[in-house]
Design a protein around this motif. Structure first.
Motif, PDB file in Angstrom:
ATOM      1  N   GLY A   1       0.786  -1.168   0.112  1.00 49.38           N
ATOM      2  CA  GLY A   1       0.020   0.092   0.203  1.00 49.38           C
ATOM      3  C   GLY A   1       0.610   1.246  -0.025  1.00 49.38           C
ATOM      4  N   ASP A   2       0.513   2.055  -1.087  1.00 49.43           N
ATOM      5  CA  ASP A   2       1.519   3.505  -1.197  1.00 49.43           C
ATOM      6  C   ASP A   2       0.823   4.371  -0.299  1.00 49.43           C
ATOM      7  N   SER A   3       1.209   4.868   0.779  1.00 50.23           N
ATOM      8  CA  SER A   3       0.702   5.634   1.809  1.00 50.23           C
ATOM      9  C   SER A   3       0.685   7.102   1.269  1.00 50.23           C
ATOM     10  N   PHE A   4       1.109   7.392   0.244  1.00 48.70           N
ATOM     11  CA  PHE A   4       1.365   8.819  -0.189  1.00 48.70           C
ATOM     12  C   PHE A   4       0.066   8.735  -1.288  1.00 48.70           C
ATOM     13  N   THR A   5      -0.057   7.846  -2.065  1.00 53.45           N
ATOM     14  CA  THR A   5      -1.231   8.142  -3.233  1.00 53.45           C
ATOM     15  C   THR A   5      -2.510   7.341  -2.653  1.00 53.45           C
ATOM     16  N   LYS A   6      -2.327   6.469  -1.446  1.00 54.96           N
ATOM     17  CA  LYS A   6      -3.457   5.508  -1.052  1.00 54.96           C
ATOM     18  C   LYS A   6      -3.896   4.644  -2.070  1.00 54.96           C
ATOM     19  N   HIS A   7      -3.121   4.202  -2.905  1.00 60.14           N
ATOM     20  CA  HIS A   7      -3.235   2.995  -3.678  1.00 60.14           C
ATOM     21  C   HIS A   7      -2.155   1.992  -3.466  1.00 60.14           C
ATOM     22  N   ASP A   8      -2.508   0.789  -4.078  1.00 59.79           N
ATOM     23  CA  ASP A   8      -1.568  -0.250  -3.978  1.00 59.79           C
ATOM     24  C   ASP A   8      -0.388  -0.089  -5.071  1.00 59.79           C
ATOM     25  N   ALA A   9       0.861  -0.110  -4.731  1.00 58.01           N
ATOM     26  CA  ALA A   9       1.832  -0.062  -5.759  1.00 58.01           C
ATOM     27  C   ALA A   9       2.303  -1.373  -5.964  1.00 58.01           C
ATOM     28  N   SER A  10       2.433  -1.766  -7.294  1.00 54.70           N
ATOM     29  CA  SER A  10       2.881  -3.237  -7.730  1.00 54.70           C
ATOM     30  C   SER A  10       4.071  -3.144  -8.696  1.00 54.70           C
ATOM     31  N   ILE A  11       5.092  -3.946  -8.078  1.00 54.83           N
ATOM     32  CA  ILE A  11       6.256  -4.141  -8.847  1.00 54.83           C
ATOM     33  C   ILE A  11       6.611  -5.568  -9.537  1.00 54.83           C
ATOM     34  N   LYS A  12       6.943  -5.656 -10.634  1.00 56.03           N
ATOM     35  CA  LYS A  12       7.232  -7.088 -11.090  1.00 56.03           C
ATOM     36  C   LYS A  12       8.654  -7.243 -11.005  1.00 56.03           C
ATOM     37  N   VAL A  13       9.125  -8.179 -10.451  1.00 56.10           N
ATOM     38  CA  VAL A  13      10.527  -8.684 -10.265  1.00 56.10           C
ATOM     39  C   VAL A  13      10.856 -10.054 -10.863  1.00 56.10           C
ATOM     40  N   HIS A  14      11.974 -10.191 -11.496  1.00 58.12           N
ATOM     41  CA  HIS A  14      12.276 -11.312 -12.124  1.00 58.12           C
ATOM     42  C   HIS A  14      13.735 -11.857 -10.983  1.00 58.12           C
ATOM     43  N   VAL A  15      13.717 -12.932 -10.507  1.00 57.73           N
ATOM     44  CA  VAL A  15      14.779 -13.453  -9.687  1.00 57.73           C
ATOM     45  C   VAL A  15      15.559 -14.737 -10.357  1.00 57.73           C
ATOM     46  N   ILE A  16      16.681 -14.943 -10.074  1.00 60.11           N
ATOM     47  CA  ILE A  16      17.529 -15.904 -10.491  1.00 60.11           C
ATOM     48  C   ILE A  16      18.014 -16.529  -9.276  1.00 60.11           C
ATOM     49  N   LYS A  17      18.669 -17.922  -9.368  1.00 57.15           N
ATOM     50  CA  LYS A  17      19.396 -18.521  -8.580  1.00 57.15           C
ATOM     51  C   LYS A  17      20.895 -18.569  -8.739  1.00 57.15           C
ATOM     52  N   GLU A  18      21.437 -18.041  -7.613  1.00 59.84           N
ATOM     53  CA  GLU A  18      22.953 -17.726  -7.723  1.00 59.84           C
ATOM     54  C   GLU A  18      23.531 -18.655  -6.855  1.00 59.84           C
ATOM     55  N   GLY A  19      24.043 -19.562  -6.676  1.00 59.84           N
ATOM     56  CA  GLY A  19      24.334 -20.596  -5.835  1.00 59.84           C
ATOM     57  C   GLY A  19      23.451 -21.263  -5.115  1.00 59.84           C
ATOM     58  N   GLU A  20      23.163 -21.267  -4.069  1.00 64.45           N
ATOM     59  CA  GLU A  20      22.218 -21.713  -3.186  1.00 64.45           C
ATOM     60  C   GLU A  20      21.110 -20.780  -2.553  1.00 64.45           C
ATOM     61  N   ASN A  21      21.339 -19.315  -3.087  1.00 63.22           N
ATOM     62  CA  ASN A  21      20.309 -17.993  -2.874  1.00 63.22           C
ATOM     63  C   ASN A  21      19.695 -17.852  -4.056  1.00 63.22           C
ATOM     64  N   TYR A  22      18.877 -16.988  -3.927  1.00 69.16           N
ATOM     65  CA  TYR A  22      17.950 -16.290  -5.202  1.00 69.16           C
ATOM     66  C   TYR A  22      18.381 -14.891  -4.956  1.00 69.16           C
ATOM     67  N   LYS A  23      18.315 -14.191  -6.036  1.00 67.52           N
ATOM     68  CA  LYS A  23      18.583 -12.702  -6.138  1.00 67.52           C
ATOM     69  C   LYS A  23      17.596 -12.334  -7.200  1.00 67.52           C
ATOM     70  N   ILE A  24      17.473 -11.020  -6.861  1.00 68.07           N
ATOM     71  CA  ILE A  24      16.719 -10.051  -7.701  1.00 68.07           C
ATOM     72  C   ILE A  24      17.490  -9.699  -9.041  1.00 68.07           C
ATOM     73  N   ASP A  25      17.046  -9.996 -10.365  1.00 68.30           N
ATOM     74  CA  ASP A  25      17.895 -10.141 -11.425  1.00 68.30           C
ATOM     75  C   ASP A  25      17.308  -8.940 -12.277  1.00 68.30           C
ATOM     76  N   ASN A  26      15.904  -8.588 -11.980  1.00 70.40           N
ATOM     77  CA  ASN A  26      15.414  -7.369 -13.060  1.00 70.40           C
ATOM     78  C   ASN A  26      14.374  -6.932 -12.463  1.00 70.40           C
ATOM     79  N   VAL A  27      14.027  -5.872 -12.576  1.00 73.32           N
ATOM     80  CA  VAL A  27      12.603  -5.048 -12.185  1.00 73.32           C
ATOM     81  C   VAL A  27      11.884  -4.786 -13.471  1.00 73.32           C
ATOM     82  N   LEU A  28      10.871  -5.444 -13.652  1.00 74.97           N
ATOM     83  CA  LEU A  28      10.260  -5.249 -15.042  1.00 74.97           C
ATOM     84  C   LEU A  28       9.177  -4.401 -15.316  1.00 74.97           C
ATOM     85  N   ASN A  29       8.882  -3.744 -14.417  1.00 75.65           N
ATOM     86  CA  ASN A  29       7.919  -2.427 -14.695  1.00 75.65           C
ATOM     87  C   ASN A  29       8.410  -1.240 -15.062  1.00 75.65           C
TER      88      ASN A  29
END
Length: 145
Positions: free
Chosen positions: A117-145
């Motif tokens: 929830g965006d407290s400034f606009t009073k609307h929900d903010a949505s962000i699409k992210v792509h993740v990849i696995k690096e070793g044993e962990n996942y990391k954010i690889d790209n923000v798609l919006n």
């Protein structure tokens, strides 16, 4: 009437066993979604507090690929980025944390929608992210919006 104890016992055991086998198994743990929840919780907390570039950088290095960090630096150096790429906003508020949702995209592999929830606009903010696995962990690889 006399019952045969071993037969009755065996029938009871088979009934319990068949019920246990038919029970649904728990859903697999989505480690990428857990990582995203951890990242956004830590990131929003740091961004919303006092300016602490070292903490922000540490969080980014832990949860974001080097490729995306480099891309963000290039955009920032060129002054093409006037908002936070991970929040799609210029600031953050910790009051959104209880409403933070991470949902896997059913159509795109390794892609998630992060909503808060965006407290400034009073609307929900949505962000699409792509993740990849690096070793044993996942990391954010790209923000798609």
């Amino acid at each position: 009437m006399k019952t045969n104890f071993p037969t009755s016992f065996l029938a009871c055991v088979l009934t319990v066993f068949s019920y246990a086998c038919s029970a649904q198994s728990p859903a697999p743990v989505d480690k990428a979604a857990i990582m995203l929840k951890q990242f956004y919780t830590a990131y929003i907390t740091v961004i919303a507090g006092d300016i602490n570039t070292a903490k922000e950088e540490k969080i980014r290095k832990q949860y974001v690929t080097a490729k995306l960090l480099k891309r963000i630096q290039v955009l920032t150096d060129k002054e093409e980025l006037d908002y936070d790429l991970f929040l799609h906003a210029q600031d953050a508020d910790t009051r959104v944390l209880p409403y933070l949702k991470i949902v896997k995209d059913p159509k795109k592999p390794d892609t998630y929608t992060v909503t808060y929830g965006d407290s400034f606009t009073k609307h929900d903010a949505s962000i699409k992210v792509h993740v990849i696995k690096e070793g044993e962990n996942y990391k954010i690889d790209n923000v798609l919006n």
